[in-house]
Scaffold this motif. Structure first.
Motif, short mmCIF file in Angstrom:
data_model
loop_
_atom_site.label_atom_id
_atom_site.label_comp_id
_atom_site.label_asym_id
_atom_site.label_seq_id
_atom_site.Cartn_x
_atom_site.Cartn_y
_atom_site.Cartn_z
N TYR A 1 -7.53 -0.84 -6.17
CA TYR A 1 -7.25 -1.71 -5.06
C TYR A 1 -6.67 -0.87 -3.92
O TYR A 1 -5.96 0.13 -4.15
CB TYR A 1 -6.23 -2.78 -5.43
CG TYR A 1 -6.76 -3.92 -6.27
CD1 TYR A 1 -6.89 -3.79 -7.65
CD2 TYR A 1 -7.11 -5.13 -5.68
CE1 TYR A 1 -7.37 -4.84 -8.42
CE2 TYR A 1 -7.59 -6.19 -6.44
CZ TYR A 1 -7.71 -6.03 -7.80
OH TYR A 1 -8.18 -7.08 -8.57
N LYS B 1 -4.08 -1.28 -0.67
CA LYS B 1 -3.05 -2.18 -0.15
C LYS B 1 -2.49 -1.58 1.14
O LYS B 1 -1.92 -0.49 1.13
CB LYS B 1 -1.93 -2.36 -1.18
CG LYS B 1 -0.71 -3.13 -0.70
CD LYS B 1 -0.96 -4.59 -0.64
CE LYS B 1 0.32 -5.40 -0.34
NZ LYS B 1 0.77 -5.21 1.04
N ALA C 1 -3.11 -8.35 1.87
CA ALA C 1 -3.30 -8.53 0.44
C ALA C 1 -3.99 -7.31 -0.15
O ALA C 1 -4.79 -6.65 0.52
CB ALA C 1 -4.14 -9.77 0.19
N PRO C 2 -3.70 -6.99 -1.38
CA PRO C 2 -4.47 -5.93 -2.05
C PRO C 2 -5.95 -6.27 -2.02
O PRO C 2 -6.34 -7.42 -2.26
CB PRO C 2 -3.92 -5.94 -3.48
CG PRO C 2 -2.54 -6.51 -3.35
CD PRO C 2 -2.64 -7.52 -2.25
N LEU D 1 -9.72 -5.33 -3.47
CA LEU D 1 -10.46 -4.65 -4.52
C LEU D 1 -11.50 -3.72 -3.90
O LEU D 1 -12.30 -4.14 -3.06
CB LEU D 1 -11.16 -5.67 -5.43
CG LEU D 1 -11.99 -5.08 -6.57
CD1 LEU D 1 -11.08 -4.36 -7.58
CD2 LEU D 1 -12.81 -6.17 -7.24
N LEU E 1 -3.81 1.21 -5.49
CA LEU E 1 -3.31 0.69 -6.75
C LEU E 1 -4.39 0.74 -7.81
O LEU E 1 -5.50 0.26 -7.60
CB LEU E 1 -2.85 -0.77 -6.59
CG LEU E 1 -1.85 -1.06 -5.48
CD1 LEU E 1 -1.59 -2.56 -5.38
CD2 LEU E 1 -0.56 -0.32 -5.73
N GLN F 1 -4.53 -10.97 -16.66
CA GLN F 1 -3.55 -10.01 -17.13
C GLN F 1 -4.01 -8.60 -16.80
O GLN F 1 -4.70 -7.96 -17.59
CB GLN F 1 -3.35 -10.15 -18.65
CG GLN F 1 -2.31 -9.19 -19.20
CD GLN F 1 -0.90 -9.51 -18.76
OE1 GLN F 1 -0.31 -10.50 -19.17
NE2 GLN F 1 -0.35 -8.69 -17.89
N LEU F 2 -3.65 -8.16 -15.62
CA LEU F 2 -3.90 -6.79 -15.21
C LEU F 2 -2.61 -6.00 -15.31
O LEU F 2 -1.53 -6.52 -15.04
CB LEU F 2 -4.42 -6.72 -13.77
CG LEU F 2 -5.94 -6.71 -13.57
CD1 LEU F 2 -6.56 -7.98 -14.08
CD2 LEU F 2 -6.28 -6.45 -12.12
N PHE G 1 -0.78 -2.78 -13.73
CA PHE G 1 -0.87 -1.95 -12.55
C PHE G 1 -0.02 -0.70 -12.67
O PHE G 1 1.06 -0.70 -13.28
CB PHE G 1 -0.38 -2.72 -11.32
CG PHE G 1 -1.37 -3.73 -10.80
CD1 PHE G 1 -1.42 -5.00 -11.35
CD2 PHE G 1 -2.23 -3.40 -9.77
CE1 PHE G 1 -2.33 -5.94 -10.86
CE2 PHE G 1 -3.13 -4.32 -9.28
CZ PHE G 1 -3.18 -5.60 -9.83
N GLY G 2 -0.50 0.36 -12.04
CA GLY G 2 0.30 1.54 -11.86
C GLY G 2 1.23 1.37 -10.66
O GLY G 2 1.18 0.34 -9.97
N GLU G 3 2.05 2.39 -10.42
CA GLU G 3 3.01 2.30 -9.33
C GLU G 3 2.38 2.54 -7.97
O GLU G 3 2.99 2.28 -6.94
CB GLU G 3 4.14 3.30 -9.56
CG GLU G 3 4.97 2.98 -10.81
CD GLU G 3 6.02 4.02 -11.07
OE1 GLU G 3 6.78 3.86 -12.05
OE2 GLU G 3 6.12 5.01 -10.32
N TYR H 1 2.28 -12.63 -9.46
CA TYR H 1 2.66 -11.27 -9.80
C TYR H 1 3.88 -10.89 -8.97
O TYR H 1 4.05 -11.38 -7.85
CB TYR H 1 1.53 -10.28 -9.48
CG TYR H 1 0.49 -10.13 -10.56
CD1 TYR H 1 -0.52 -11.07 -10.72
CD2 TYR H 1 0.52 -9.03 -11.42
CE1 TYR H 1 -1.48 -10.92 -11.71
CE2 TYR H 1 -0.44 -8.88 -12.41
CZ TYR H 1 -1.43 -9.82 -12.55
OH TYR H 1 -2.38 -9.68 -13.53
N GLY I 1 -2.86 -13.19 -2.42
CA GLY I 1 -2.24 -13.54 -1.17
C GLY I 1 -1.62 -12.29 -0.57
O GLY I 1 -1.61 -11.22 -1.19
#
Lengths: 114, 114
Positions: free
Chosen positions: A35, A37, A42-43, A45, A90, A102-103, A105-107, B36, B105
Motif C-alpha cells: 500500500y 500512504k 487513505a492507504p 493498494l 506499507l 485480518q491483514l 501490517f509492517g511499520e 484498524y 478511510g
C-alpha cells in the motif's frame, strides 16, 4: 510471531533513481500486499501477490514492479523515482484473502524523493 | 462506487472521557467492516471486525463499534479513554464478493490529553 518486517524504514532517493523496498513475514501467509500512504490520504493498494501471482492496480500498473522469490519475501521496486513517489509504503500479509479483513501490517518504509 | 468516509480528521479528548469516531460507507449491500489502529511507530493493527449478526461488536482495549445498515455507518466508541489510546484510527471496508482490496478511510487522529 505475527510480525511483518520492512526494510529500510527510511529511504532517501534522488529523482530518476531506482528504489527497492523489502518486506518479509514468517506466518506462511499466502498473500502479500503493498500500500502507498500519503499524509491525510487513505492507504492505497498498489499491488498484491497471491502465492506467485502478481496483481497490480490499473492506475499504478506501470509505476511499480514487484517480486516474490519465496513465500516469505516480497519487494516493491520503483524504476525511476519521481517527487510524487514520496510517501509511506506499507507492506501487509494475510491468509486466504483480504475479505476476512485480518491483514498484518509492517511499520512502513518512508520514502522521500528529492 | 465503494468508499469509506471518516469526517473527522482529528479528535482531541481528555483522559477518562468517552470517545466516538464516525465512519460512513458506501456499498451496495452489506460489506465486511473493520477498524484498524496505528499507534505511534507501529504498524496498523486490527481493532475489531463486523461480518454479520449482532450489530454491536467488541474489540480490544474496551473499544466497540456499531453497524447500522440504514445509516451506512460503523461508528467506533470507547467509554473511557486512556492516554495510550492516542493513535490514528482507520475505518475499513472489504467487499463480500471477490477481490482482495480493502478500502480505507482517511483516518482519524485521536489525541488524548491528561
Amino acid at each position: 510471531d505475527t510480525t511483518v518486517k520492512q526494510n529500510p524504514r527510511y529511504k532517501l532517493a534522488r529523482v530518476g533513481k531506482p528504489v527497492n523496498l523489502i518486506c518479509s513475514q514468517t506466518m506462511n501467509h499466502d498473500t502479500m500486499y503493498w500500500y502507498q500512504k500519503k499524509p491525510n490520504q487513505a492507504p492505497k493498494l498498489l499491488l498484491f501477490y497471491y502465492d506467485k501471482i502478481l496483481n497490480r492496480e490499473a492506475d499504478t500498473f506501470e509505476k511499480f514492479q514487484s517480486s516474490r522469490p519465496n513465500n516469505s519475501f516480497c519487494s516493491l521496486y520503483i524504476g525511476s523515482a519521481g517527487l510524487e513517489y514520496s510517501a509511506m509504503y506499507l507492506c501487509a500479509s494475510s491468509r486466504q484473502g483480504a475479505n476476512t479483513g485480518q491483514l498484518y501490517f509492517g511499520e512502513g518504509s518512508k520514502l522521500t524523493v528529492l | 462506487a465503494q468508499s469509506v468516509t471518516q469526517p473527522d480528521a482529528r479528535v482531541t479528548v481528555s483522559e477518562g472521557a468517552s470517545l466516538q469516531l464516525r465512519c460512513k460507507y458506501s456499498y451496495s449491500g452489506t460489506p465486511y467492516l473493520f477498524w484498524y489502529v496505528q499507534y505511534p511507530r507501529q504498524g496498523l493493527q486490527l481493532l475489531l471486525k463486523y461480518y454479520s449478526g449482532d450489530p454491536v461488536v467488541q474489540g480490544v482495549n474496551g473499544f466497540e463499534a456499531e453497524f447500522s445498515k440504514s445509516n451506512s455507518s460503523f461508528h467506533l466508541r470507547k467509554a473511557s479513554v486512556h492516554w495510550s489510546d492516542s493513535a490514528v484510527y482507520f475505518c475499513v471496508l472489504s467487499p463480500r464478493q471477490g477481490g482482495r482490496a480493502l478500502i480505507f478511510g482517511t483516518g482519524t487522529t485521536v489525541s488524548v490529553s491528561p
